[in-house]
Design an enzyme around this catalytic site. Structure first.
Site, PDB file in Angstrom:
ATOM      1  N   ASP A  64      46.779  42.853  52.696  1.00  8.45           N
ATOM      2  CA  ASP A  64      45.678  42.239  51.954  1.00  8.45           C
ATOM      3  C   ASP A  64      44.418  42.248  52.818  1.00  8.45           C
ATOM      4  O   ASP A  64      44.472  41.958  54.014  1.00  8.45           O
ATOM      5  CB  ASP A  64      46.055  40.802  51.572  1.00  8.45           C
ATOM      6  CG  ASP A  64      45.158  40.224  50.497  1.00  8.45           C
ATOM      7  OD1 ASP A  64      43.934  40.127  50.734  1.00  8.45           O
ATOM      8  OD2 ASP A  64      45.665  39.860  49.440  1.00  8.45           O
ATOM      9  N   ASN A 119      50.226  35.938  40.592  1.00  4.05           N
ATOM     10  CA  ASN A 119      49.232  35.176  39.835  1.00  4.05           C
ATOM     11  C   ASN A 119      49.115  35.781  38.437  1.00  4.05           C
ATOM     12  O   ASN A 119      49.144  37.007  38.293  1.00  4.05           O
ATOM     13  CB  ASN A 119      47.877  35.214  40.538  1.00  4.05           C
ATOM     14  CG  ASN A 119      47.934  34.599  41.921  1.00  4.05           C
ATOM     15  OD1 ASN A 119      48.670  33.646  42.158  1.00  4.05           O
ATOM     16  ND2 ASN A 119      47.160  35.143  42.840  1.00  4.05           N
ATOM     17  N   GLN A 126      44.443  34.862  38.912  1.00  8.85           N
ATOM     18  CA  GLN A 126      44.535  36.315  38.976  1.00  8.85           C
ATOM     19  C   GLN A 126      43.128  36.881  38.958  1.00  8.85           C
ATOM     20  O   GLN A 126      42.400  36.736  37.979  1.00  8.85           O
ATOM     21  CB  GLN A 126      45.341  36.869  37.800  1.00  8.85           C
ATOM     22  CG  GLN A 126      45.530  38.369  37.877  1.00  8.85           C
ATOM     23  CD  GLN A 126      46.402  38.921  36.770  1.00  8.85           C
ATOM     24  OE1 GLN A 126      46.827  38.205  35.863  1.00  8.85           O
ATOM     25  NE2 GLN A 126      46.655  40.219  36.832  1.00  8.85           N
ATOM     26  N   SER A 127      42.731  37.505  40.054  1.00  4.77           N
ATOM     27  CA  SER A 127      41.371  38.029  40.147  1.00  4.77           C
ATOM     28  C   SER A 127      41.303  39.541  39.971  1.00  4.77           C
ATOM     29  O   SER A 127      40.225  40.095  39.810  1.00  4.77           O
ATOM     30  CB  SER A 127      40.729  37.629  41.480  1.00  4.77           C
ATOM     31  OG  SER A 127      41.473  38.118  42.559  1.00  4.77           O
ATOM     32  N   VAL A 128      42.451  40.226  40.002  1.00  2.08           N
ATOM     33  CA  VAL A 128      42.504  41.663  39.744  1.00  2.08           C
ATOM     34  C   VAL A 128      43.539  41.875  38.646  1.00  2.08           C
ATOM     35  O   VAL A 128      44.707  41.497  38.815  1.00  2.08           O
ATOM     36  CB  VAL A 128      42.892  42.468  41.006  1.00  2.08           C
ATOM     37  CG1 VAL A 128      42.995  43.956  40.695  1.00  2.08           C
ATOM     38  CG2 VAL A 128      41.902  42.228  42.141  1.00  2.08           C
ATOM     39  N   HIS A 132      50.306  42.535  40.580  1.00  3.62           N
ATOM     40  CA  HIS A 132      50.553  42.660  42.014  1.00  3.62           C
ATOM     41  C   HIS A 132      51.362  41.474  42.524  1.00  3.62           C
ATOM     42  O   HIS A 132      51.231  40.368  42.035  1.00  3.62           O
ATOM     43  CB  HIS A 132      49.262  42.845  42.810  1.00  3.62           C
ATOM     44  CG  HIS A 132      48.213  41.809  42.564  1.00  3.62           C
ATOM     45  ND1 HIS A 132      47.490  41.718  41.394  1.00  3.62           N
ATOM     46  CD2 HIS A 132      47.749  40.806  43.346  1.00  3.62           C
ATOM     47  CE1 HIS A 132      46.623  40.724  41.475  1.00  3.62           C
ATOM     48  NE2 HIS A 132      46.772  40.143  42.655  1.00  3.62           N
ATOM     49  N   HIS A 134      52.154  39.227  45.769  1.00  9.04           N
ATOM     50  CA  HIS A 134      51.714  38.819  47.104  1.00  9.04           C
ATOM     51  C   HIS A 134      52.938  38.413  47.912  1.00  9.04           C
ATOM     52  O   HIS A 134      53.807  37.698  47.406  1.00  9.04           O
ATOM     53  CB  HIS A 134      50.821  37.561  47.033  1.00  9.04           C
ATOM     54  CG  HIS A 134      49.499  37.757  46.404  1.00  9.04           C
ATOM     55  ND1 HIS A 134      48.356  37.984  47.142  1.00  9.04           N
ATOM     56  CD2 HIS A 134      49.114  37.733  45.108  1.00  9.04           C
ATOM     57  CE1 HIS A 134      47.328  38.085  46.316  1.00  9.04           C
ATOM     58  NE2 HIS A 134      47.762  37.936  45.068  1.00  9.04           N
TER      59      HIS A 134
END
Length: 146
Positions: A64, A119, A126-128, A132, A134
């Site tokens: 990250d 997320n 969730q920003s993208v 995904h 983590h």
């Protein structure tokens, strides 16, 4: 660490002081359109560099760029799925592969435990909008998260 705004949050009758990080703000404004080209699409196509630690025909793992723990990497599917809630039974094998890949990588890097996070949506930070996983470790994780 980012810009912080303090606010008071009451859940189930007890107030808790929290800070909203810039990552949460990004999640609240992130593009949810599945056709939007994300940073992960650009990493997969090698348009932008990433510190790739694993790759196979189904997924890619990389460190990250904004780590929240001494070791923080992401595992993403090469098949574009915007978010976990968009998965159905046809994605079972891929989801299992992502988690098994995360565990396999973690075994080599994190001997004392780790946290796995997915997320989902704005309130899940969730920003993208490319699914995904983590994996965070290398320090004591606290409970409750978030």
């Amino acid at each position: 660490m980012g810009d912080f705004k303090h606010y008071k949050w009451a859940a189930q009758g007890f107030p808790v002081n929290r800070a909203i990080s810039s990552e949460v703000e990004k999640a609240q404004t992130a593009a949810k359109n599945p056709d939007t080209v994300t940073i992960f699409d650009k990493i997969l196509s090698k348009e932008i560099p990433a510190d790739i630690i694993y790759e196979d025909d189904q997924c890619l793992a990389f460190n990250d760029v904004n780590p929240q723990a001494p070791i923080h990497f992401l595992v993403i599917p090469k098949k574009k799925i915007s978010m976990l809630e968009k998965c159905d039974s046809s994605n079972k094998e891929l989801l299992g592969h992502l988690l098994c890949t995360a565990a396999e990588i973690a075994r080599t890097k994190l001997k004392n435990g780790y946290r796995v996070v997915i997320n989902n949506g704005a309130e899940g930070s969730q920003s993208v909008y490319h699914l995904h996983v983590h994996v965070l470790g290398g320090r004591q994780m606290f409970w409750p998260p978030g």
